[in-house]
Scaffold this motif. Structure first.
Motif, short mmCIF file in Angstrom:
data_model
loop_
_atom_site.label_atom_id
_atom_site.label_comp_id
_atom_site.label_asym_id
_atom_site.label_seq_id
_atom_site.Cartn_x
_atom_site.Cartn_y
_atom_site.Cartn_z
N ILE A 407 -29.62 16.99 17.24
CA ILE A 407 -29.34 18.17 16.80
C ILE A 407 -30.00 18.09 15.34
CG2 ILE A 407 -27.79 19.94 16.04
CD1 ILE A 407 -26.11 19.12 18.37
N THR A 408 -30.84 18.69 14.80
CA THR A 408 -31.38 18.58 13.58
C THR A 408 -31.78 20.10 13.20
OG1 THR A 408 -33.06 17.61 12.29
CG2 THR A 408 -33.73 18.52 14.50
N GLN A 409 -31.34 20.06 11.66
CA GLN A 409 -31.76 21.43 10.93
C GLN A 409 -31.30 22.53 11.62
OE1 GLN A 409 -35.94 21.49 10.75
NE2 GLN A 409 -36.06 19.86 9.07
N CYS A 410 -29.92 22.52 11.86
CA CYS A 410 -29.10 23.68 12.58
C CYS A 410 -27.70 23.85 11.75
CB CYS A 410 -28.58 23.18 13.63
SG CYS A 410 -29.88 22.80 15.25
N ARG A 411 -27.45 25.11 11.78
CA ARG A 411 -26.22 25.82 11.05
C ARG A 411 -25.38 26.36 11.60
NH1 ARG A 411 -26.89 29.03 5.28
NH2 ARG A 411 -25.09 30.42 5.25
N ASN A 412 -24.13 26.43 11.28
CA ASN A 412 -22.99 26.89 12.06
C ASN A 412 -22.31 27.73 11.02
OD1 ASN A 412 -20.98 27.92 13.94
ND2 ASN A 412 -19.38 26.68 12.51
N ASP A 413 -22.20 29.13 11.01
CA ASP A 413 -21.47 30.02 10.17
C ASP A 413 -20.14 30.59 10.70
OD1 ASP A 413 -23.35 29.58 8.35
OD2 ASP A 413 -23.86 31.71 8.09
N GLY A 414 -19.84 30.30 12.15
CA GLY A 414 -18.46 30.72 12.80
C GLY A 414 -17.56 30.11 12.99
N GLN A 415 -16.42 30.73 13.21
CA GLN A 415 -14.98 29.85 12.73
C GLN A 415 -15.00 29.09 14.29
OE1 GLN A 415 -11.47 31.57 11.36
NE2 GLN A 415 -10.47 31.25 13.40
N VAL A 416 -14.61 27.64 14.10
CA VAL A 416 -14.41 26.98 15.21
C VAL A 416 -12.86 26.83 15.26
CG1 VAL A 416 -15.16 24.93 16.19
CG2 VAL A 416 -16.76 26.14 14.81
N SER A 417 -12.36 26.91 16.59
CA SER A 417 -10.55 26.83 16.81
C SER A 417 -10.44 26.48 18.11
CB SER A 417 -9.95 27.95 16.31
OG SER A 417 -10.56 29.08 17.22
N LYS A 418 -9.35 26.02 18.27
CA LYS A 418 -8.89 25.75 19.72
C LYS A 418 -7.99 26.85 20.35
CE LYS A 418 -5.85 22.77 22.08
NZ LYS A 418 -5.03 23.74 22.71
N VAL A 419 -8.32 27.12 21.74
CA VAL A 419 -7.32 28.22 22.28
C VAL A 419 -6.00 27.79 22.12
CG1 VAL A 419 -6.93 29.12 24.48
CG2 VAL A 419 -9.28 28.45 23.82
N VAL A 420 -5.12 28.94 21.73
CA VAL A 420 -3.95 29.10 21.38
C VAL A 420 -3.09 29.15 22.83
CG1 VAL A 420 -1.97 30.28 20.60
CG2 VAL A 420 -3.99 30.20 19.43
N GLY A 421 -2.09 28.21 22.79
CA GLY A 421 -1.36 28.15 24.16
C GLY A 421 -1.80 27.46 25.33
N VAL A 422 -2.83 26.49 25.23
CA VAL A 422 -3.29 25.56 26.15
C VAL A 422 -3.03 24.21 25.65
CG1 VAL A 422 -5.39 25.16 27.50
CG2 VAL A 422 -5.03 27.33 26.99
#
Length: 531
Positions: A407-422
């Motif tokens: 993976i090269t020259q990539c970008r993430n702007d989104g929130q990354v989180s764990k599913v609640v309750g699992v």
């Protein structure tokens, strides 16, 4: 016509010989008769040794208006014309290099789209009854696709930016094996500028059957270009003995799909994606398995978790190349990616803008969620971006849930989180990659999304990656997102150069105590995994 002329010629010669004999010209008659026998024998020998011509071009000239050239293409003016094309191709006429043009908008539910909607026809929809053509094409299996498993369309079909509406298919429980669903069943030619609206469903109790669903074409080894689809597909199956591949555009592609968009909503627990379910490269075939500048707008979801991949563009990408593709549709499932579910091929300049999420159900530690790809094998993602939130259970990343590739020259702007309750056994959570696995390489990439997790049994949480394997590489990466987690035992690290190279973080993190669980948390990676 050739056989008839032969018979007439022989008859004339025999009569001539007989008349010669009757006139007393015995010797002449005998010689003439001997000549006739020689001619017959010669014709027979020649016919045995002249190869038969394959049916590779056209049917009868009267089947369609037009002459089949680029300047004067065959005209598809009504649904009967579309059905005639299907019948001809499925009988072995390929229409190689012949041109077709859709001249009118067609609607399977509208009487105006037929020459005679009440005319009796064959049992086209395979329900055991012969009914009027409109009923045949709007119930049960409906319209029989152009091309089947043995015969392909090899011509050029121009939809002329017109729409075929109300394409409706209901695959019954007792369906035969190897069912193809789509306006085209098997395309080796070129389909351009075609729009289709469809409603397709598969009986949930279907067994021991393979079904390929692609609204434009079930199978494609040719070219699909500037096409659009809208509607719904429902294919949630109870039996594991059936194999269903579902996509808005094409179920199986080894050709090229260009500038094409899907808005079909899909509900299925099978292999599924907005553009192509299975994309693969045929041996020794140039430009095989290429998908360029395609967009998915349709929501794609599972209602219960399944072992199959789910994605916006391609579910399973086997060595194919994806370039400049975008997903804008929400994707839910057990193994989910905004662009690809699982990939062994290149992904370049692609973007996901929609939410990507695992289901809220019991975990078996086999869930994957990635903004671009769920699972990246020995392949490359380059110059790609995720802006959608990624919510997963066990392997969760802004770009990839798990990576064994580059993976090269990539970008993430989104929130990354764990599913609640699992509750899971192990959670790998990272701004770019959840698990940076064996021999993986992650370089020159940036995370701007916040990364956070609730308490779980074991959580590996990092601004760049959650779990960093010791034979993988993380270098020249930058974290700008806030990180947070909780656990009873908290193990922090601030490494930016020892187990990774020249990495930076411009944001901090926080960890809170809880009654159970272990949290490994770091500004670049959560845990360094010895193998």
């Amino acid at each position: 016509m050739g056989i008839l002329m032969d018979i007439i010629l022989i008859a004339i010669l025999i009569i001539s010989a007989f008349l010669g004999y009757k006139k007393g010209l015995v010797k002449l008659g005998a010689k003439l008769f001997a000549g006739i026998i020689a001619i017959i024998v010669t014709v027979s020998i020649v016919k045995k040794h002249v190869p038969k011509t394959n049916r590779i071009a056209t049917g009868k000239a009267s089947d369609f208006n037009g002459s089949g050239t680029s300047d004067d293409p065959y005209k598809i003016e009504n649904i009967e014309d579309l059905l005639k094309l299907s019948e001809n191709v499925n009988s072995g006429i390929t229409y190689s290099n012949q041109y077709f043009e859709l001249t009118n908008k067609l609607d399977f539910q509208s009487d105006e789209s037929y020459k005679n909607p009440k005319a009796k026809y064959d049992d086209v929809n395979k329900d055991g009854k012969v009914e009027d053509i409109k009923t045949e094409l709007t119930t049960a299996n409906g319209f029989l696709p152009i091309g089947d498993s043995e015969h392909a369309f090899e011509g050029i079909f121009n939809g002329n930016d017109k729409t075929i509406r109300n394409y409706s298919v209901n695959i019954a429980q007792e369906a035969e094996n190897n069912v193809l669903v789509g306006i085209f069943g098997n395309n080796k030619g070129r389909i351009i500028n075609l729009k289709v609206t469809a409603t397709i469903s598969v009986d949930e109790n279907i067994e021991n059957t393979k079904v390929l669903i692609g609204t434009i074409s079930a199978k494609n080894s040719g070219i699909i270009q500037t096409c659009k689809t809208e509607g719904t597909i429902t294919a949630s199956i109870n039996a594991e003995s059936s194999n269903i591949e579902v996509a808005g555009i094409c179920a199986e592609n080894s050709g090229k799909i260009i500038d094409t968009a899907n808005s079909i909503a899909i509900i299925s627990n099978q292999l599924k994606a907005g553009i192509v379910a299975l994309n693969y490269v045929e041996n020794n075939t140039e430009n095989s398995g290429e998908i360029t500048n395609c967009t998915n707008e349709g929501k794609i979801e599972e209602q219960t978790g399944a072992k199959y991949y789910t994605a916006g563009i391609v579910a399973d990408n086997q060595n194919g190349n994806l370039t400049s593709c975008t997903n804008n549709g929400k994707i839910d499932g057990k193994i989910v990616g905004g662009i690809v579910g699982k990939s062994t091929g290149y992904i370049v300049a692609c973007q996901n803008t929609a939410e990507i999420s695992n289901l809220k159900e019991n975990s078996n530690d086999e869930e994957f969620a990635g903004g671009i790809v769920a699972i990246l094998e020995t392949a490359t993602i380059e110059n790609s971006k995720n802006t959608g939130n990624v919510i997963g259970s066990t392997n969760i990343g802004g770009i990839a849930g798990e990576s064994k590739g580059t993976i090269t020259q990539c970008r993430n702007d989104g929130q990354v989180s764990k599913v609640v309750g699992v509750i899971c056994k192990t959670v790998n959570l990272g701004g770019l990659v959840g698990k940076n696995g064996e021999a993986a390489r992650l370089s020159n990439s940036k995370n701007y999304g916040n990364v956070n997790s609730e308490t779980d049994t074991l959580v590996n949480l990092g601004g760049i990656c959650g779990n960093l394997y010791n034979n993988s590489i993380v270098e020249l990466c930058e974290n700008n997102g806030a990180i947070s987690g909780s656990g009873k035992e908290i193990i922090p690290n601030e490494d930016t150069n020892t187990n990774c190279a020249s990495c930076t973080s411009n944001n901090g993190g926080s960890a809170s105590t809880d009654d159970f669980g272990q949290l490994n948390i770091g500004i670049i990676y959560g845990k360094y995994q010895e193998i």
